[in-house]
Write a protein that holds these residues in place. Sequence first.
Motif, PDB file in Angstrom:
ATOM      1  N   LEU A 179       2.296  12.173   4.930  1.00 16.75           N
ATOM      2  CA  LEU A 179       3.505  10.738   5.334  1.00 16.75           C
ATOM      3  C   LEU A 179       4.316  11.834   4.884  1.00 16.75           C
ATOM      4  CD1 LEU A 179       3.271   7.954   3.549  1.00 16.75           C
ATOM      5  CD2 LEU A 179       3.741   7.792   5.752  1.00 16.75           C
ATOM      6  N   PRO A 180       5.711  12.360   5.043  1.00 17.73           N
ATOM      7  CA  PRO A 180       6.246  13.969   4.812  1.00 17.73           C
ATOM      8  C   PRO A 180       6.961  13.469   3.424  1.00 17.73           C
ATOM      9  CG  PRO A 180       7.392  13.522   6.801  1.00 17.73           C
ATOM     10  CD  PRO A 180       5.927  12.331   6.515  1.00 17.73           C
ATOM     11  N   GLU A 181       7.818  12.029   3.439  1.00 17.79           N
ATOM     12  CA  GLU A 181       8.092  12.009   1.936  1.00 17.79           C
ATOM     13  C   GLU A 181       7.358  11.907   0.760  1.00 17.79           C
ATOM     14  OE1 GLU A 181       7.468   8.119   4.065  1.00 17.79           O
ATOM     15  OE2 GLU A 181       7.675   9.942   4.518  1.00 17.79           O
ATOM     16  N   PHE A 182       5.924  11.932   0.944  1.00 13.58           N
ATOM     17  CA  PHE A 182       5.134  12.129  -0.924  1.00 13.58           C
ATOM     18  C   PHE A 182       3.806  13.878  -0.414  1.00 13.58           C
ATOM     19  CE2 PHE A 182       5.417   7.508   0.428  1.00 13.58           C
ATOM     20  CZ  PHE A 182       6.112   7.448  -1.051  1.00 13.58           C
ATOM     21  N   VAL A 183       5.015  14.584  -0.370  1.00 18.27           N
ATOM     22  CA  VAL A 183       4.256  15.640  -0.740  1.00 18.27           C
ATOM     23  C   VAL A 183       4.838  16.487  -1.725  1.00 18.27           C
ATOM     24  CG1 VAL A 183       4.781  18.046   0.774  1.00 18.27           C
ATOM     25  CG2 VAL A 183       4.516  16.313   1.763  1.00 18.27           C
ATOM     26  N   GLY A 184       3.713  17.188  -2.919  1.00 14.48           N
ATOM     27  CA  GLY A 184       3.533  17.533  -4.265  1.00 14.48           C
ATOM     28  C   GLY A 184       4.461  16.238  -4.764  1.00 14.48           C
ATOM     29  N   PRO A 185       3.617  16.221  -6.538  1.00 11.70           N
ATOM     30  CA  PRO A 185       2.389  17.151  -6.495  1.00 11.70           C
ATOM     31  C   PRO A 185       1.314  16.665  -5.992  1.00 11.70           C
ATOM     32  CG  PRO A 185       3.132  15.937  -8.207  1.00 11.70           C
ATOM     33  CD  PRO A 185       4.117  15.306  -7.744  1.00 11.70           C
ATOM     34  N   GLY A 186       1.006  15.260  -5.665  1.00  5.70           N
ATOM     35  CA  GLY A 186      -0.229  15.379  -4.982  1.00  5.70           C
ATOM     36  C   GLY A 186       0.407  15.078  -3.335  1.00  5.70           C
ATOM     37  N   SER A 187      -0.487  13.637  -2.072  1.00  9.28           N
ATOM     38  CA  SER A 187      -0.160  13.332  -1.181  1.00  9.28           C
ATOM     39  C   SER A 187      -0.306  12.509  -0.333  1.00  9.28           C
ATOM     40  CB  SER A 187      -0.386  14.981  -0.837  1.00  9.28           C
ATOM     41  OG  SER A 187      -1.777  14.861  -0.134  1.00  9.28           O
ATOM     42  N   VAL A 188       0.197  12.020   0.635  1.00 12.32           N
ATOM     43  CA  VAL A 188      -0.364  10.604   1.711  1.00 12.32           C
ATOM     44  C   VAL A 188      -0.852  10.865   2.872  1.00 12.32           C
ATOM     45  CG1 VAL A 188       0.330   8.318   1.510  1.00 12.32           C
ATOM     46  CG2 VAL A 188       1.356   9.202  -0.385  1.00 12.32           C
ATOM     47  N   ARG A 189      -2.148  10.400   2.988  1.00  9.37           N
ATOM     48  CA  ARG A 189      -2.117  10.782   4.597  1.00  9.37           C
ATOM     49  C   ARG A 189      -2.592   9.716   4.946  1.00  9.37           C
ATOM     50  NH1 ARG A 189      -5.022  16.371   5.248  1.00  9.37           N
ATOM     51  NH2 ARG A 189      -6.303  15.883   3.812  1.00  9.37           N
ATOM     52  N   TYR A 190      -2.208   9.057   6.509  1.00  8.03           N
ATOM     53  CA  TYR A 190      -3.141   7.527   7.104  1.00  8.03           C
ATOM     54  C   TYR A 190      -3.614   7.760   7.830  1.00  8.03           C
ATOM     55  CZ  TYR A 190       1.300   7.674   9.398  1.00  8.03           C
ATOM     56  OH  TYR A 190       1.872   8.006  10.539  1.00  8.03           O
ATOM     57  N   VAL A 191      -4.824   7.191   8.121  1.00  7.55           N
ATOM     58  CA  VAL A 191      -5.329   7.464   9.657  1.00  7.55           C
ATOM     59  C   VAL A 191      -6.386   5.990   9.978  1.00  7.55           C
ATOM     60  CG1 VAL A 191      -8.049   7.693   8.374  1.00  7.55           C
ATOM     61  CG2 VAL A 191      -7.831   8.089  10.510  1.00  7.55           C
ATOM     62  N   GLY A 192      -6.388   6.052  11.026  1.00  4.16           N
ATOM     63  CA  GLY A 192      -6.772   4.085  11.969  1.00  4.16           C
ATOM     64  C   GLY A 192      -7.644   3.904  11.764  1.00  4.16           C
ATOM     65  N   ALA A 193      -8.773   3.246  11.046  1.00  2.00           N
ATOM     66  CA  ALA A 193     -10.623   3.018  11.463  1.00  2.00           C
ATOM     67  C   ALA A 193     -10.839   1.910  12.174  1.00  2.00           C
ATOM     68  CB  ALA A 193     -10.937   2.694   9.779  1.00  2.00           C
TER      69      ALA A 193
ATOM     70  N   VAL B  70       0.945  -1.592  -0.146  1.00  2.00           N
ATOM     71  CA  VAL B  70      -0.011   0.101  -0.067  1.00  2.00           C
ATOM     72  C   VAL B  70       1.149   1.439  -0.391  1.00  2.00           C
ATOM     73  CG1 VAL B  70      -1.597   1.552   1.311  1.00  2.00           C
ATOM     74  CG2 VAL B  70      -1.597  -1.182   1.691  1.00  2.00           C
ATOM     75  N   TYR B  71       2.264   1.499   0.723  1.00  2.94           N
ATOM     76  CA  TYR B  71       3.087   2.502   0.179  1.00  2.94           C
ATOM     77  C   TYR B  71       3.656   2.981  -0.366  1.00  2.94           C
ATOM     78  CZ  TYR B  71       7.114   5.223   2.338  1.00  2.94           C
ATOM     79  OH  TYR B  71       8.565   5.742   2.281  1.00  2.94           O
ATOM     80  N   GLY B  72       3.807   1.813  -1.362  1.00  4.57           N
ATOM     81  CA  GLY B  72       4.217   2.152  -2.917  1.00  4.57           C
ATOM     82  C   GLY B  72       3.404   2.086  -3.744  1.00  4.57           C
ATOM     83  N   MET B  73       2.446   1.614  -3.475  1.00  3.14           N
ATOM     84  CA  MET B  73       1.351   2.210  -4.250  1.00  3.14           C
ATOM     85  C   MET B  73       0.197   3.654  -4.225  1.00  3.14           C
ATOM     86  SD  MET B  73       0.412  -0.002  -6.480  1.00  3.14           S
ATOM     87  CE  MET B  73      -0.888   0.863  -7.566  1.00  3.14           C
ATOM     88  N   ALA B  74       0.260   3.771  -2.834  1.00  2.00           N
ATOM     89  CA  ALA B  74      -0.570   4.976  -2.557  1.00  2.00           C
ATOM     90  C   ALA B  74       0.794   6.405  -2.930  1.00  2.00           C
ATOM     91  CB  ALA B  74      -0.632   4.931  -1.143  1.00  2.00           C
ATOM     92  N   GLY B  75       2.188   6.129  -2.938  1.00  2.00           N
ATOM     93  CA  GLY B  75       3.612   7.093  -3.285  1.00  2.00           C
ATOM     94  C   GLY B  75       2.866   7.448  -4.865  1.00  2.00           C
ATOM     95  N   ALA B  76       3.023   6.066  -5.787  1.00  2.00           N
ATOM     96  CA  ALA B  76       3.009   6.254  -6.984  1.00  2.00           C
ATOM     97  C   ALA B  76       1.670   7.023  -7.394  1.00  2.00           C
ATOM     98  CB  ALA B  76       2.746   4.948  -8.356  1.00  2.00           C
ATOM     99  N   LEU B  77       0.527   6.601  -6.765  1.00  2.00           N
ATOM    100  CA  LEU B  77      -1.068   8.039  -6.842  1.00  2.00           C
ATOM    101  C   LEU B  77      -0.333   9.489  -6.464  1.00  2.00           C
ATOM    102  CD1 LEU B  77      -3.126   5.479  -5.639  1.00  2.00           C
ATOM    103  CD2 LEU B  77      -3.308   6.466  -7.763  1.00  2.00           C
ATOM    104  N   ALA B  78       0.642   9.530  -5.829  1.00  2.00           N
ATOM    105  CA  ALA B  78       0.946  11.023  -5.186  1.00  2.00           C
ATOM    106  C   ALA B  78       2.016  11.463  -6.260  1.00  2.00           C
ATOM    107  CB  ALA B  78       1.455  11.129  -3.853  1.00  2.00           C
ATOM    108  N   VAL B  79       2.699  10.799  -6.320  1.00  2.00           N
ATOM    109  CA  VAL B  79       3.542  11.077  -7.446  1.00  2.00           C
ATOM    110  C   VAL B  79       3.210  11.662  -8.848  1.00  2.00           C
ATOM    111  CG1 VAL B  79       5.788  11.160  -9.190  1.00  2.00           C
ATOM    112  CG2 VAL B  79       5.537   9.807  -6.995  1.00  2.00           C
TER     113      VAL B  79
END
Length: 410
Positions: A56-70, A28-37
């Motif tokens: 996740l500060p490493e994925f800022v611009g052009p997109g972003s990744v944030r996370y939350v627990g449900a 999920v980290y890799g896929m979310a990162g690709a979407l952010a890029v």
Amino acid sequence: METSERDGWVAYVGPFRFPWGQASSRRVYGMAGALAVAGHHVVVVSGEHDPELRELPEFVGPGSVRYVGAGETPPAGAGRLAKSAHWLLRWGVRTVRWLDSCPTRPSHVVLYGGDAPYAVHLRRWCRRHGVALIVDVVDWYSPKQVPGGVLGPVYLSSQVALRHLYPRCDGVIAISSYLGDYYRQRGLPVLRVPPTLDVRGLPARAEDDGSDPRRLRVVYAGSPGRKDLLATIVRAVERVDPVGGAIDLKVFGPTAAQVRDLLGGAPLPGAVRVLGSVAQQEVPAALRSADFSILLRRQERLTRAGFPTKFCESLASGTPVIANLTSDLGDYLHDGVEGLICRDHSVDALAAALRRALLLTPQRRLRMRVAARERALASFDLRAYAEPVGEFFEAVRPSERPTVRMHSRI
């Protein structure tokens, strides 16, 4: 709970841990990162019990990744009956509730894991709100892999999801060509993406790491489970080097007692050191300390459908792999280039590969380390998939397929 004020964000949901802790976390980290890029704003909604929305500060611009627990995973100390009831009846409900609380709707929901219960709840929500549902499929369970076998609820739930619910979603991200072909034949838009990592973010291995050219350092890292043939690996090492003067095999993950159980109670050979569990963040350093990692699996549907994350992690760490070819490994592993290929998963085949490895010169080992890292950058770095992932999400829209209800017998 607030997400983003802009429309068009992507929710990546499932009962996994995030951002660390499991192979699923890395997927999920890799896929979310690709979407952010690719420019998407992603919120990962995991099964953990942390309601605070973090970035996740490493994925800022052009997109972003944030996370939350449900809070989908049962709390510590929950009894078996409570866990079973939650899994069968309520798994996915809290994620849907979280989505309902958002001020804007995502353009896409990506479902990773959860089998039939999650798929039913998420598909119903997405149909009601006109949101595209994409499933990230990474496995095809064997009955031997799960509790209860072929008639157990876990296996039945996975089969209902894989065969009947996922084909009624709007698109599939498949980790292997086997899974990609299966869902493409069912008429779905499919994008094949192997495990991806932030390869650029991993430190490059030093060309001269001070290793002893007369001693072969090999490593196994992971949980053997049903897939990895760790006992075969240990027996092959013992056959080539009974005393432990030429080969040093480090085993990370299982305990020494667990490895001895796999060996039928036999003592550990002199060349084998079992170092136990390590944090997922420490695996790259463990891999970089070796000349080769070893991966041995049977050729069966379970291994054809999946794709070993540890293979990608090894190449990304600049460590060549000794492996037999399962899944799509043949697309990335070429004998004598990124590693050595075993003709099959037997002790004899691995022993022959180890003898070949022992004969390699330091210069040849160095060339293979460089080739391993280059392959990982080209084939497994998340940035390499930003463009195809972005195009796929632009193309996948909600369909008008009828909602499928989960029957009580599941």
